[in-house]
Design a protein around this motif. Structure first.
Motif, PDB file in Angstrom:
ATOM      1  N   GLY A   7      17.184 -30.099  15.638  1.00  0.00           N
ATOM      2  CA  GLY A   7      15.764 -29.857  15.425  1.00  0.00           C
ATOM      3  C   GLY A   7      14.953 -30.656  16.428  1.00  0.00           C
ATOM      4  N   ILE A   8      13.662 -30.348  16.504  1.00  0.00           N
ATOM      5  CA  ILE A   8      12.832 -31.044  17.485  1.00  0.00           C
ATOM      6  C   ILE A   8      12.624 -32.497  17.060  1.00  0.00           C
ATOM      7  CG2 ILE A   8      11.673 -28.969  18.325  1.00  0.00           C
ATOM      8  CD1 ILE A   8       9.244 -29.783  16.611  1.00  0.00           C
ATOM      9  N   ASP A   9      12.106 -33.265  17.998  1.00  0.00           N
ATOM     10  CA  ASP A   9      11.940 -34.695  17.773  1.00  0.00           C
ATOM     11  C   ASP A   9      10.963 -34.933  16.622  1.00  0.00           C
ATOM     12  OD1 ASP A   9      13.197 -35.610  20.606  1.00  0.00           O
ATOM     13  OD2 ASP A   9      12.087 -33.738  20.723  1.00  0.00           O
ATOM     14  N   LEU A 139       5.035 -34.048  15.331  1.00  0.00           N
ATOM     15  CA  LEU A 139       4.290 -35.050  16.114  1.00  0.00           C
ATOM     16  C   LEU A 139       3.612 -36.053  15.197  1.00  0.00           C
ATOM     17  CD1 LEU A 139       2.603 -32.866  18.903  1.00  0.00           C
ATOM     18  CD2 LEU A 139       4.395 -34.604  19.191  1.00  0.00           C
ATOM     19  N   ALA A 140       3.047 -35.545  14.098  1.00  0.00           N
ATOM     20  CA  ALA A 140       2.355 -36.430  13.155  1.00  0.00           C
ATOM     21  C   ALA A 140       3.327 -37.446  12.561  1.00  0.00           C
ATOM     22  CB  ALA A 140       1.701 -35.606  12.044  1.00  0.00           C
ATOM     23  N   ARG A 141       4.548 -36.995  12.273  1.00  0.00           N
ATOM     24  CA  ARG A 141       5.523 -37.903  11.658  1.00  0.00           C
ATOM     25  C   ARG A 141       5.995 -38.972  12.617  1.00  0.00           C
ATOM     26  NH1 ARG A 141       9.585 -34.011   8.189  1.00  0.00           N
ATOM     27  NH2 ARG A 141       8.006 -33.083   6.846  1.00  0.00           N
ATOM     28  N   ARG A 145       5.422 -43.560  17.889  1.00  0.00           N
ATOM     29  CA  ARG A 145       6.478 -43.840  18.852  1.00  0.00           C
ATOM     30  C   ARG A 145       6.038 -43.562  20.278  1.00  0.00           C
ATOM     31  NH1 ARG A 145      11.205 -40.395  17.558  1.00  0.00           N
ATOM     32  NH2 ARG A 145      10.201 -39.733  19.466  1.00  0.00           N
ATOM     33  N   VAL A 146       6.680 -44.255  21.225  1.00  0.00           N
ATOM     34  CA  VAL A 146       6.461 -43.944  22.639  1.00  0.00           C
ATOM     35  C   VAL A 146       7.277 -42.692  22.953  1.00  0.00           C
ATOM     36  CG1 VAL A 146       6.765 -44.814  24.987  1.00  0.00           C
ATOM     37  CG2 VAL A 146       6.251 -46.403  23.120  1.00  0.00           C
ATOM     38  N   ASP A 148       9.629 -40.127  24.880  1.00  0.00           N
ATOM     39  CA  ASP A 148      10.624 -40.215  25.948  1.00  0.00           C
ATOM     40  C   ASP A 148      10.386 -39.090  26.954  1.00  0.00           C
ATOM     41  OD1 ASP A 148      12.122 -37.843  25.274  1.00  0.00           O
ATOM     42  OD2 ASP A 148      13.186 -38.953  23.717  1.00  0.00           O
ATOM     43  N   ASN A 149      11.217 -39.068  28.025  1.00  0.00           N
ATOM     44  CA  ASN A 149      10.964 -38.132  29.127  1.00  0.00           C
ATOM     45  C   ASN A 149      10.945 -36.682  28.665  1.00  0.00           C
ATOM     46  OD1 ASN A 149      10.846 -40.310  30.776  1.00  0.00           O
ATOM     47  ND2 ASN A 149      12.907 -40.068  31.635  1.00  0.00           N
ATOM     48  N   ILE A 150      11.846 -36.316  27.780  1.00  0.00           N
ATOM     49  CA  ILE A 150      11.905 -34.917  27.353  1.00  0.00           C
ATOM     50  C   ILE A 150      10.759 -34.597  26.388  1.00  0.00           C
ATOM     51  CG2 ILE A 150      13.316 -33.252  26.047  1.00  0.00           C
ATOM     52  CD1 ILE A 150      15.671 -34.234  27.621  1.00  0.00           C
ATOM     53  N   GLU A 151      10.409 -35.576  25.571  1.00  0.00           N
ATOM     54  CA  GLU A 151       9.291 -35.357  24.635  1.00  0.00           C
ATOM     55  C   GLU A 151       7.959 -35.159  25.362  1.00  0.00           C
ATOM     56  OE1 GLU A 151      10.913 -37.851  20.763  1.00  0.00           O
ATOM     57  OE2 GLU A 151       9.999 -38.913  22.431  1.00  0.00           O
ATOM     58  N   LYS A 152       7.914 -35.568  26.630  1.00  0.00           N
ATOM     59  CA  LYS A 152       6.665 -35.395  27.383  1.00  0.00           C
ATOM     60  C   LYS A 152       6.506 -33.973  27.921  1.00  0.00           C
ATOM     61  CE  LYS A 152       6.564 -40.237  28.869  1.00  0.00           C
ATOM     62  NZ  LYS A 152       7.275 -41.093  29.834  1.00  0.00           N
ATOM     63  N   SER A 153       7.447 -33.085  27.586  1.00  0.00           N
ATOM     64  CA  SER A 153       7.455 -31.742  28.186  1.00  0.00           C
ATOM     65  C   SER A 153       6.340 -30.822  27.690  1.00  0.00           C
ATOM     66  CB  SER A 153       8.804 -31.062  27.922  1.00  0.00           C
ATOM     67  OG  SER A 153       9.838 -31.819  28.476  1.00  0.00           O
ATOM     68  N   GLY A 154       5.696 -31.139  26.601  1.00  0.00           N
ATOM     69  CA  GLY A 154       4.541 -30.341  26.166  1.00  0.00           C
ATOM     70  C   GLY A 154       4.862 -29.297  25.112  1.00  0.00           C
TER      71      GLY A 154
END
Ligand SMILES: Nc1ncnc2c1ncn2[C@@H]1O[C@H](COP(=O)(O)OP(=O)(O)OP(=O)(O)O)[C@@H](O)[C@H]1O
Ligand SMILES: [Mg+2]
Length: 205
Positions: A7-9, A139-141, A145-146, A148-154
């Motif tokens: 599942g997604i982050d 995202l709300a949950r 957190r900072v 990571d590189n993949i989470e910055k993908s939009g």
């Protein structure tokens, strides 16, 4: 017994891997929780390169690094532990590559399947829980957190990843179970345990 969470982050994978491990311990199993990429010293180094380094990696390099990390973990830890009777629970496995590098980044799915097969030597989980959650709730949950590189993908990338996970679940319904992760931790947990009981424990005499 080999169980994976996908599942997604921020959807709850780590939370539910731990809760399931506790449940299986109470059933008398020795358990091991792993995370991907990672789980061996070598694979954790690849994790750092992938997720937190300043290298800008193209999708092909991303794919190959994930597979290298997975291969090391599979050969050195997962297979040995399964042979020893441990219940192995992994926070991500090859479905993440199909969803992220395949559906998300757009690499040909035939190539993804071959690479996944190479790194796992064909080892598949007995059951995979895809924790289905909308991006905004995820995202709300995990808002503190900072990224990571993949989470910055939009968001448009993550929409594709979610659609990919749903297609994976449709293609392998016996293995991949879609869990509605919108509810409370307990509601999500109860769905997971119902499936675990059905698959592993209800037919015991
Ligand atoms: N069903 C749920 N309802 C509400 N909050 C939840 C639920 N499941 C998990 N959480 C909370 O959401 C946050 C993210 O969960 P968790 O860290 O387990 O997600 P994750 O999928 O492992 O994320 P990542 O991929 O970023 O590691 C945590 O604070 C966790 O306590
Ligand atoms: Mg996690």
């Amino acid at each position: 017994m080999f169980i994976t969470f996908e599942g997604i982050d921020g959807c709850g994978k780590s939370t539910h891997a731990k809760l399931l491990s506790d449940f299986l311990n109470r059933k008398g199993f020795k358990t091991l929780i792993l995370r991907e990429p990672g789980g061996t010293e070598f694979s954790e180094k690849i994790r750092d390169i992938l997720l937190t380094s300043e290298y800008v990696l193209n999708p092909e390099i991303e794919l190959l690094l994930f597979e290298a990390a997975r291969s090391h973990l599979t050969q050195n830890i997962i297979k040995k532990e399964l042979n020893a009777g441990t219940a192995v629970i992994s926070d991500r496995y090859f479905d993440s590559t199909t969803a992220y590098q395949g559906y998300g980044r757009g690499i040909d799915l035939n190539i993804i399947n071959i690479c996944n097969h190479l790194s796992t030597n064909g080892l598949k989980p007995d059951i995979t829980f895809y924790l289905d959650l909308e991006i905004n709730e995820a995202l709300a949950r995990s808002k503190d957190r900072v990224l990571d590189n993949i989470e910055k993908s939009g968001n448009s990338f993550f929409e594709k990843v979610i659609e990919g996970y749903k297609k994976i679940a449709i293609e392998e319904p016996d293995r991949v179970i879609i869990i509605n992760a919108n509810g409370t931790v307990e509601e999500t947990y109860n769905q997971i345990i119902n499936h675990i009981n059905q698959k592993f424990f209800l037919n015991q005499t």
